[in-house]
Design an enzyme around this catalytic site. Structure first.
Site, mmCIF file in Angstrom:
data_model
loop_
_atom_site.group_PDB
_atom_site.id
_atom_site.type_symbol
_atom_site.label_atom_id
_atom_site.label_comp_id
_atom_site.label_asym_id
_atom_site.label_seq_id
_atom_site.Cartn_x
_atom_site.Cartn_y
_atom_site.Cartn_z
ATOM 1 N N SER A 135 87.445 -45.645 -20.169
ATOM 2 C CA SER A 135 87.673 -44.578 -19.204
ATOM 3 C C SER A 135 89.164 -44.590 -18.872
ATOM 4 C CB SER A 135 86.837 -44.861 -17.954
ATOM 5 O OG SER A 135 87.170 -43.964 -16.920
ATOM 6 N N LYS A 161 86.914 -41.550 -22.627
ATOM 7 C CA LYS A 161 86.597 -40.669 -21.485
ATOM 8 C C LYS A 161 87.882 -40.418 -20.712
ATOM 9 C CE LYS A 161 84.471 -41.935 -17.145
ATOM 10 N NZ LYS A 161 83.309 -42.595 -16.513
ATOM 11 N N LYS A 163 89.672 -38.912 -17.307
ATOM 12 C CA LYS A 163 89.481 -38.443 -15.935
ATOM 13 C C LYS A 163 90.204 -37.112 -15.798
ATOM 14 C CE LYS A 163 87.294 -41.924 -13.933
ATOM 15 N NZ LYS A 163 85.966 -41.758 -13.311
ATOM 16 N N ASP A 188 85.466 -36.835 -17.056
ATOM 17 C CA ASP A 188 84.801 -37.204 -15.800
ATOM 18 C C ASP A 188 85.625 -36.648 -14.645
ATOM 19 O OD1 ASP A 188 83.497 -38.355 -13.668
ATOM 20 O OD2 ASP A 188 83.746 -40.439 -14.328
ATOM 21 N N GLU A 213 81.201 -35.372 -17.071
ATOM 22 C CA GLU A 213 80.548 -36.212 -16.071
ATOM 23 C C GLU A 213 80.842 -35.708 -14.652
ATOM 24 O OE1 GLU A 213 81.412 -40.290 -16.992
ATOM 25 O OE2 GLU A 213 80.804 -41.013 -15.017
ATOM 26 N N ASP A 238 76.566 -38.922 -12.556
ATOM 27 C CA ASP A 238 76.940 -40.277 -12.147
ATOM 28 C C ASP A 238 76.623 -40.388 -10.646
ATOM 29 O OD1 ASP A 238 78.324 -42.551 -11.250
ATOM 30 O OD2 ASP A 238 80.196 -42.111 -12.255
ATOM 31 N N LYS A 262 74.838 -46.868 -13.372
ATOM 32 C CA LYS A 262 75.662 -47.949 -12.818
ATOM 33 C C LYS A 262 74.710 -48.761 -11.965
ATOM 34 C CE LYS A 262 80.075 -45.532 -12.640
ATOM 35 N NZ LYS A 262 80.962 -44.728 -11.765
ATOM 36 N N GLY A 290 81.072 -48.015 -15.382
ATOM 37 C CA GLY A 290 81.818 -49.161 -14.859
ATOM 38 C C GLY A 290 82.465 -48.813 -13.533
HETATM 39 O O1 OSB Z 1 83.304 -42.361 -12.106
HETATM 40 O O2 OSB Z 1 82.937 -43.722 -13.669
HETATM 41 C C1 OSB Z 1 83.527 -43.437 -12.623
HETATM 42 C C2 OSB Z 1 86.039 -46.196 -11.750
HETATM 43 C C3 OSB Z 1 85.917 -46.220 -10.369
HETATM 44 C C4 OSB Z 1 85.086 -45.314 -9.768
HETATM 45 C C5 OSB Z 1 84.349 -44.402 -10.516
HETATM 46 C C6 OSB Z 1 84.435 -44.409 -11.891
HETATM 47 C C7 OSB Z 1 85.316 -45.286 -12.514
HETATM 48 C C8 OSB Z 1 85.563 -45.315 -13.954
HETATM 49 C C9 OSB Z 1 86.087 -46.608 -14.516
HETATM 50 O O3 OSB Z 1 85.444 -44.367 -14.673
HETATM 51 C C10 OSB Z 1 85.187 -47.277 -15.454
HETATM 52 C C11 OSB Z 1 85.668 -48.670 -15.764
HETATM 53 O O4 OSB Z 1 86.511 -48.811 -16.653
HETATM 54 O O5 OSB Z 1 85.221 -49.620 -15.087
HETATM 55 MG MG MG Z 2 81.917 -41.255 -13.261
#
Ligand code: OSB
Ligand code: MG
Length: 369
Positions: A135, A161, A163, A188, A213, A238, A262, A290
């Protein structure tokens, strides 16, 4: 299993690089680690709450309060036949899934060690390696993002992925897709858009994304069902999914075609397994998300990802992407093919580095009968 004590520790750790999402930038983490002693065996869990209530409503501090004042008193001194008994004992505590999960999962780790089986096996997992994705936080320019993607692909990661948020979306995704026409690519938004943005989000359809996402409100399954009917890209939920009932609602309303599991967000392994099974029965693939975890939470995400319906690469990547030194030994490593090998040792297969944890700890509380 008799629960003898629960110890909370807050550790403070600096991320190797800041991580930017649509709700903010994270530089340092304040993480609660949970150590449950049952039948003389220590099991470890991690609370995945963020420092601020920007992802969901929990924070590091609300989780400390809820565990210390409600979760621990409900469990200490109790004898359980299995960790799956845990949710029933915590049923009077509404919400606070991440707080409950940190404790329940520590118990699963202890149970796996007591029974002498791997956590993966105890959960019902069958895979002996899992596919890893990354991510990537929001960057200052499309070019900087493309460079970053290139590095991660060179390390072997199987899915990228990105952001996104309004103003940092179409142009960024277009640049990455142009450079890498065939990779598994997803986005995401962490709830940064509204249903009125449907036409804007439809522009992403041309990039053949694996999924989009959580584009809309963190608690609005219905709005996602309206959006899914208007775009081709598969929505993955999510933030919206905190339990199997939410998952069923989302599936029946056709609010998504994929779910990100998660374990913290859903309250622990018991509920994560329920969501896994429900999605499998409805032919909805799941994958493991994550929360910038330490090795303790990461090792548990790895175990969960070995279940059959975790059909897509997760956001479970190598320790060294996050930390100068992780708190487990060995650290989580990803092969050049983008895979993480599963240990068959009792428990997670990763040893907790207690000395390092002690040196990172800023507060500690032990609760016992
Ligand atoms: O939305 O998946 C998410 C990190 C913090 C809060 C929300 C998210 C995330 C990530 C990071 O996308 C995923 C990771 O590398 O741990
Ligand atoms: Mg997410």
């Amino acid at each position: 299993m008799k629960i003898e004590s629960i110890t909370l520790r807050e550790v403070q750790m600096r991320l190797k690089a800041p991580f930017e999402t649509s709700f903010g930038v994270s530089h340092h983490r304040r993480i609660i680690l949970v150590e449950v002693v049952a039948d003389g065996v220590s099991g470890w869990g991690e609370v995945t709450a963020s420092e601020t209530p920007g992802y969901n409503s929990e924070t590091t501090d609300t989780a400390w309060h809820v565990i210390s004042d409600f979760v621990a008193p409900a469990l200490i001194g109790k004898t359980l036949s299995a960790s799956s008994d845990c949710p029933a004992l915590l049923a009077t505590i509404r919400g606070h899934e991440m707080a409950k999960s940190g404790v329940e999962n520590a118990l699963w780790d202890a149970e796996a060690q007591i029974r002498g089986v791997s956590l993966s096996k105890l959960l019902g997992g069958t895979l002996n390696e899992i596919a890893s994705g990354v991510s990537l936080g929001i960057r200052e320019s499309p070019l900087a993002l493309v460079r970053r993607v290139e590095e991660e692909l060179r390390s072997g990661y199987q899915r990228i992925k990105l952001k996104i948020k309004p103003g940092k979306d179409i142009e960024y995704v277009a640049a990455v897709r142009k450079e890498f026409p065939d990779i598994l690519l997803s986005v995401d938004a962490n709830s940064a858009y509204r249903l009125e943005d449907a036409a804007h989000l439809r522009q992403l359809d041309q990039f053949k994304l694996l999924m989009m996402e959580q584009p809309l409100n963190w608690d609005d399954i219905y709005a996602h069902s309206k959006l899914q009917a208007q775009i081709q890209t598969s929505i993955c939920l999510d933030e919206c999914i905190n339990n199997a009932r939410h998952a069923l609602t989302a599936v029946e309303l056709k609010a998504c075609r994929i779910i990100n599991v998660k374990v913290g967000r859903v309250g622990g392994f018991s509920e994560a397994l329920r969501i896994h099974d429900l999605c499998q029965a409805h032919n909805i693939p799941v994958w493991c998300g994550g929360m910038l975890e330490t090795g303790i939470g990461r090792a548990q995400n790895i175990a969960l990802s070995t279940l059959e319906n975790f059909r897509l690469p997760g956001d479970v990547s190598a320790s060294k992407r996050y930390w100068k030194e992780d708190i487990i030994d060995p650290e989580v490593e990803v092969s050049p093919q983008g895979m993480i090998a599963i240990s068959d040792q009792p428990g997670t297969g990763y040893r907790v580095k207690e000395d390092l944890i002690e040196s990172l700890t800023v507060r500690k509380e032990t609760l016992r009968a």
